[in-house]
Each structure stands twice: as C-alpha cells, then as structure tokens.
Design a protein around this motif. Structure first.
Motif, PDB file in Angstrom:
ATOM      1  N   ALA A 386      -2.198  20.004  -6.607  1.00  9.51           N
ATOM      2  CA  ALA A 386      -1.738  20.233  -7.980  1.00  9.51           C
ATOM      3  C   ALA A 386      -1.159  21.637  -8.132  1.00  9.51           C
ATOM      4  CB  ALA A 386      -2.894  20.017  -8.954  1.00  9.51           C
ATOM      5  N   LEU A 387      -1.861  22.632  -7.615  1.00 10.35           N
ATOM      6  CA  LEU A 387      -1.382  24.010  -7.735  1.00 10.35           C
ATOM      7  C   LEU A 387      -0.070  24.213  -6.975  1.00 10.35           C
ATOM      8  CD1 LEU A 387      -4.797  25.881  -7.369  1.00 10.35           C
ATOM      9  CD2 LEU A 387      -3.447  25.597  -9.455  1.00 10.35           C
ATOM     10  N   CYS A 405      -4.272  29.330 -20.780  1.00  8.15           N
ATOM     11  CA  CYS A 405      -3.554  28.477 -21.723  1.00  8.15           C
ATOM     12  C   CYS A 405      -3.952  28.852 -23.142  1.00  8.15           C
ATOM     13  CB  CYS A 405      -3.850  27.007 -21.463  1.00  8.15           C
ATOM     14  SG  CYS A 405      -2.896  25.873 -22.503  1.00  8.15           S
ATOM     15  N   TYR A 406      -2.967  28.838 -24.058  1.00  8.11           N
ATOM     16  CA  TYR A 406      -3.176  29.262 -25.440  1.00  8.11           C
ATOM     17  C   TYR A 406      -2.758  28.148 -26.395  1.00  8.11           C
ATOM     18  CZ  TYR A 406      -3.555  33.847 -23.272  1.00  8.11           C
ATOM     19  OH  TYR A 406      -3.938  34.891 -22.473  1.00  8.11           O
ATOM     20  N   ASP A 407      -3.542  28.010 -27.483  1.00  2.00           N
ATOM     21  CA  ASP A 407      -3.235  26.991 -28.490  1.00  2.00           C
ATOM     22  C   ASP A 407      -3.556  27.551 -29.867  1.00  2.00           C
ATOM     23  OD1 ASP A 407      -2.477  24.520 -29.565  1.00  2.00           O
ATOM     24  OD2 ASP A 407      -4.536  23.802 -29.567  1.00  2.00           O
ATOM     25  N   TYR A 557      -0.961  16.500 -14.198  1.00  2.31           N
ATOM     26  CA  TYR A 557      -2.318  16.180 -14.645  1.00  2.31           C
ATOM     27  C   TYR A 557      -3.124  17.457 -14.891  1.00  2.31           C
ATOM     28  CZ  TYR A 557      -7.176  14.653 -14.395  1.00  2.31           C
ATOM     29  OH  TYR A 557      -8.507  14.452 -14.650  1.00  2.31           O
ATOM     30  N   LEU A 558      -3.001  18.449 -14.011  1.00  2.00           N
ATOM     31  CA  LEU A 558      -3.740  19.702 -14.187  1.00  2.00           C
ATOM     32  C   LEU A 558      -3.249  20.456 -15.423  1.00  2.00           C
ATOM     33  CD1 LEU A 558      -5.779  21.778 -13.262  1.00  2.00           C
ATOM     34  CD2 LEU A 558      -4.071  22.697 -11.680  1.00  2.00           C
ATOM     35  N   LEU A 559      -1.927  20.517 -15.632  1.00  2.94           N
ATOM     36  CA  LEU A 559      -1.395  21.184 -16.828  1.00  2.94           C
ATOM     37  C   LEU A 559      -1.855  20.475 -18.099  1.00  2.94           C
ATOM     38  CD1 LEU A 559       2.276  21.999 -15.730  1.00  2.94           C
ATOM     39  CD2 LEU A 559       0.377  23.612 -15.995  1.00  2.94           C
TER      40      LEU A 559
END
Length: 666
Positions: A386-387, A405-407, A557-559
């Motif tokens: 994945a990476l 990751c930001y939300d 999938y990882l993202l």
C-alpha cells in the motif's frame, strides 16, 4: 506441511462468545470441526508449541492452512451446529465420530399399529420416521425422557409390550405416566396414534402450537381451581421448554428460510447467510466485498439477492429474512417467486425467534468483517504494498512511513473542530492523534462555515508548532523521519515528527489551502494530497486532474482508512463539544446562576444527559447550588426537554464549500 504460525489469528480478533470453529487444509477441505464455550481460549490453545500438543492434534494443525469460526448465542447452539457440520463435512480429524458406530437417530415406528419411539443407529428402515442425526445417544435420550411426560407414547421393546399385554399390567413407565399404556388398553390405537402424531410434529420443529396449547390448558385448570392438574401442566410446560433449548438455532414453526445479515463500513461490507430448513440451521456462507458506491443497506441487500439467487435459483426458500427491505421489494419477491415456482416473501423480522436468529447472523457478519480488516491491516506485505503504491501514484521521493490526515467537522458553522490522525507504517498511532478548536479569522467575530479557511488554519497551527519545537529541540534522525527530542527530559516532543505525507479530507480547494499554509511557513518539502469522498479521487496541488487509483488498490484502501479515521475522530470531538455547549445554553437564562456556578455544574455532571437525569436533591448537593436554584435548574431542564420532543430535530451536517454539497453526519 504448513506451520500453524502462517495462519494463526491474532488473539484480539478471536471472539469470546460460544461458537463452532473449522480447520481447513490448503485445498479448502474441512479437516476438523470443534465447538467451544468461549472461542478465544479454545482456538488459541491450538497454536501453542507443537511439542506440547497431542500427536494427532499436532498432525491436524500442521495439515491445516486456515481456521474460521461461527459465533452463536449459547453452548447448546454450538453443540447442535457442531453435530450438523461434522455430519456434513465428515472431517478426518474428528476421531470420536469416525469409530465403528454410526450417528444415532431418533426413530418412530409409524408403520406399526402401536408406534414406538427409540434411539437407534445404522441404516434407515421403511415404515419408520427418523429425526436427526444427533451427536450423542445420551443427549437425545434425555430429550425423549423429558417429552414422554407430555407425549406419553410407547417407548418399550416389542418383547416388553407383548409381555405386559399378556399379564394385563403395564410396565413402570405406565405407572409413572410416561406411557399411556396401550398394551393393557388404557388408550385405543387411534388415541395413541394422535399422541404419536403430536410428538412427531413437535420433533419436526412445530413447537409453538404445543407450548401454547399446554399454557392454555394450564390457565384453564387454574381458573377452574383444579390446581393439581394445573401443577401437572406447569411441569409439562417446563419439560417442553427444557427439551427445546433451541434459542435461535431451531425455529419453532419449522421455517424454511435464508437469514441474511450485513456488517458495513464506508469501505467494505460483509454478508453472512444462514440456511434454515425445517427450523434448523443446515449451512452457512459468508462474503466480504469492497463497496463500489455509497448505497444504503437496502441497496446492498438488493444487489446481494440478485447475485445470490441468480446463481442458485434452485435453492430459493419460501422466506428470505433480511436486515432491510430492498428498494424494489415487491418486484424482487415476484422475480424470486417466478424462479422458485411458488410464493417467496422477503421480510425484516421484528421480534421473536427469527429476530434472535438474525441477530446471531449479524454478529457473525460483524466478526467476519473485523477478522478481514485485522488480517488486511496486520499483514506486513500488504501494508508495504500500500505504501509503495501511494509513493508511485503521487510520485513521492520516498515511501511515506508517517502519514497525517486532517478533517473539519461543524454544525452549520458552529462548534467547528478539526482532527489530526497519524498512521505510521500503515498502522494508526492513536497516542499522536490531536484535536483542534477553530478560532475566528482576524477581523471576524465568529468562526463561520468556510471549510477551506478552516483547513488553512489547522495546517498553519500544526506546522507552526512543529517549527517552534524545532527551534528549541535537538533533532535526531529515525527511520520515520526527523524526530525532535526535548533536551531537558530526553523524550520526544508532542509534535516530534515531520510527516512524509499530509492528507486532507476534501478536493482541490482543501488541498490548495493546505499547500498554501505550508508554503507560507516555508515548508515546501512536505507533500500534500486530498481524498474526495464522492468519487474517491486523489487530488494533488496545482494539478487540474485527479489521480485515479483502482478500486482494488491497497494504496487507495489505506488512504480511505486514514481519511475515515480522521472523520470519525473529528465527529466524536464535535459531538462532545456540542453536548457541553447545549448544557451551557440551557443554563444561561436561569436566574441566580452565574458563570462560576455554571462551570461548577458542568464539571460536576460532565454532560447534558447526566444533568437531565439528576434529581433536585442531587443538584442541591453541588457546591454553591441551593435548593431554590436546584429547583429552577430542574424546571428549566424539564421545559427544554418538552420543547425538544415537540420540535423537529435538526441533523448534524457538514457542508463542502467547494461544491456546495451538504453531507449529513448523523
């Protein structure tokens, strides 16, 4: 010969519920079936040092290539399911069922004038009705012994029956009311046949009618003050209930149905189906699939039914139990009815045995999804793949070992918060998660509802803090990147790492805002991307077109997993703040309740729910709150609750400022 460590499940992925487990070899054949009161210790016991296992057990675990399990509600269910699957799969390592004996049957000789019930083995004979097979003869004998007091049919051998008729005296069972004694003429052949028919119907699964009949007779005897008869019927009812021991494995009406349940998350869906025939579970299947769209449960159910019965039209039952009706339920029923050649109904069970059975199926679906995700996330090869896919797709100089990751989460521009989640080597580092409360921009009195500006603010605050830490800390190189060490304590700072990739929840506007914030701070060496949820597109700064990763990509999938974790973390923070703000607004207009007392109440109860449940006496015990103020608080809370019940609840929403799309949170 395989090593058990190659397919050993992690202990945390094994449930502690009762259940049945199956070992399969490399070709998918079931080689061992077992049951457990608690699956976790039993399954884990097979993966100890091989030298400490029994030689046959050691041979089994080295011949196997995988293990799977099914969760049930009680140990009785596990026992029954184990018997069914041992008979179905005939596993070669289930030693006690591979001796010179066959499985025991419960047989009723309906071809005789006075039928008898018996437990037997071997080939079936004409003129005899069989039930089973069962795992142990003693188990079914106990059941028959309980039922004979309710259905007093003949159970003696032909020799005993003939001898009792000759001497005109019944055997012991006749004296203790466990046989109606047809041998001496206490009942006629027709009356005895009625008892036999009732017994056969009960054993076939049609139990509800008999239980209701006995209950009705018991209450009638009680009303007539015939308490001796009522007590006897009460004992009969207890015997019936004890003999059933069915819970969700045996349905009382002898149902033929497929029971379907789903376990969902934003990325994948797990489906489990139990095949119920004659009121008993005859089989089970499960699937895990990637979600191709944002369809709800009803749409997923419809897609699954089409795929399932399109391939197996000859296996359609009379009833299909689902967690939600498909959008075109009537059309779907007509299609299945045409394929089956008779009426098929699709229902959502609401109560009773069928609802309990579907809950069991749903637990299995949930366990299946958890196990699938655990395997996928814990597989080092999969994480590395994945990476590497992310590195290649985004043209990064190196593999992003640390991803942040930001939300943003808000309720119509109020209580705006942001989240930061951290994944290292493809796994979450929850100790490094951070929350942010958005502040008004310079020259503004309120925070507002601009997600793009909020994203710029949170990136600025996070990386300005990193620059501040760098200015007063020593830098040490690590595999995950530069790490900042506090010279006084020798420990890493809170924002100790510089990420290999920054991911934002959103499209091109949010990515541009994040990139601008980093540029203003002079940090141009940190790559940024955004994941837009609508089409799962990966956006890069200054790129007019998104990067499209295949749906099967481990990198995508990882993202997705990182983005959804940031979303979950932001929503939880937002809801906790919303609850506290509701308490504050509720207390604002209460006379005599100033800011200090409001803070004292908030600290004492912690949430609006606990404040609502508090009595006047509990409120009065809070320091600074007297009886009169406590009564005012209680009155205000009751009035607010009444208003809330009569009002239309406004859902929490999030607005995508780039597209104007409103995204519901609740």
């Amino acid at each position: 010969m395989a090593s058990p460590s190659s397919y050993r499940p992690s202990p945390g992925s094994i449930p502690t519920d009762p259940g049945v487990y199956r070992f399969r070899d490399a070709k998918g054949r079931v080689i061992y079936v077992g049951k457990a009161k608690s699956l976790r210790p039993r399954v884990s016991s097979y993966f100890q040092d091989i030298g400490g296992l029994h030689p046959r057990t050691a041979s089994m675990v080295t011949s196997a290539a995988s293990i799977e399990w099914t969760v049930v509600k009680t140990e009785v269910e596990a026992l029954q399911l184990e018997y069914s699957w041992i008979k179905e799969f005939d596993p070669r390592f289930n030693v006690k069922y591979r001796d010179d004996k066959s499985y025991p049957w419960l047989a009723v000789t309906v071809g005789e004038e006075f039928p008898r019930v018996m437990v037997g083995r071997g080939a079936k004979r004409k003129g005899t009705r069989y039930f089973g097979p069962y795992g142990h003869a003693w188990a079914i004998r106990e059941t028959v012994d309980l039922l004979l007091r309710v259905f007093p049919m003949r159970s003696c051998s032909n020799g005993v029956f003939k001898r009792s008729g000759q001497i005109g005296r019944p055997c012991l069972l006749g004296y203790i009311d466990k046989c109606s004694a047809p041998c001496v003429g206490n009942v006629s052949a027709e009356e005895h046949r009625e008892i036999v028919d009732d017994f056969c119907d009960f054993m076939a699964g049609n139990t509800s009618a008999f239980v209701k009949r006995v209950e009705k007779q018991m209450y009638a005897a009680s009303d007539a003050q015939d308490f001796e008869k009522a007590a006897r019927l009460r004992d009969d009812l207890g015997a019936l209930n004890k003999a059933l021991e069915k819970q969700a494995v045996v349905l009382g009406d002898g149902t033929d149905a497929d029971v379907i349940a789903l376990a969902e998350d934003p990325l994948e869906v797990a489906v489990q189906i139990f095949y119920v025939r004659g009121g008993r579970i005859r089989g089970q299947r499960g699937w895990v699939a990637d979600r191709s769209d944002d369809g709800d449960t009803s749409a997923l159910v419809q897609d699954f039914l089409l795929q399932l019965y399109g391939e197996e039209s000859d296996a359609i039952p009379r009833e299909v139990l689902v967690p939600a009706l498909p959008p075109d339920a009537t059309v779907m029923e007509e299609m299945l009815s045409d394929l089956r050649g008779s009426r098929v109904s699709i229902r959502v069970p609401q109560r009773g045995d069928k609802k309990a059975l579907q809950d069991t199926v749903a637990r299995n679906a949930g366990q299946s999804l958890i196990l699938h995700k655990t395997k996928r996330a814990s597989d080092l090869t999969t994480r590395n793949q994945a990476l590497e896919e992310i590195q290649q797709a985004l043209a990064l100089d190196e593999v992003p070992l640390r991803i942040e990751c930001y939300d943003i989460s808000n309720l119509q521009g109020t209580e705006v918060v942001a989240s930061m989640v951290v994944f290292e080597d493809g796994l979450p580092r929850k100790g490094e998660y951070r929350r942010f409360v958005m502040k008004p921009e310079p020259g503004q009195s309120e925070v507002g509802q601009n997600d793009v500006a909020h994203m710029h603010q949170v990136i600025t605050r996070r990386f300005r803090r990193l620059l501040d830490e760098q200015s007063r800390s020593a830098t040490v190189s690590t595999d995950s990147g530069p790490m900042l060490i506090d010279p006084e304590t020798g420990r890493p700072r809170k924002f100790a790492y510089s990420p290999g990739l920054v991911v934002v929840d959103g499209g091109q506007p949010q990515v541009a805002a994040a990139q601008q914030a980093l540029s203003e701070l002079g940090m141009t060496d940190i790559p940024v991307c955004g994941l837009a949820k609508r089409l799962e597109e990966v956006w890069l700064p200054a790129e007019p077109d998104p990067v499209i990763l295949p749906r099967t990509s481990e990198g995508l999938y990882l993202l997705q997993r990182i983005r959804d974790e940031a979303h979950r973390f932001a929503i939880n923070h937002h809801r906790s703040r919303r609850s506290k703000s509701m308490v504050e607004s509720l207390l604002d207009d209460i006379p005599g309740l100033g800011e200090v007392r409001r803070k004292t109440l908030l600290k004492h109860f912690g949430s609006l729910k606990k404040l609502r449940l508090a009595e006047v006496e509990e409120l009065a015990m809070v320091p600074g709150i007297g009886p009169r103020t406590a009564q005012s608080i209680k009155t205000a809370v009751a009035s607010a609750d009444a208003t809330r019940k009569n009002a239309v609840t406004t859902p929490a929403i999030r607005v995508n400022t780039a597209t104007g799309e409103i995204i519901a949170e609740d």
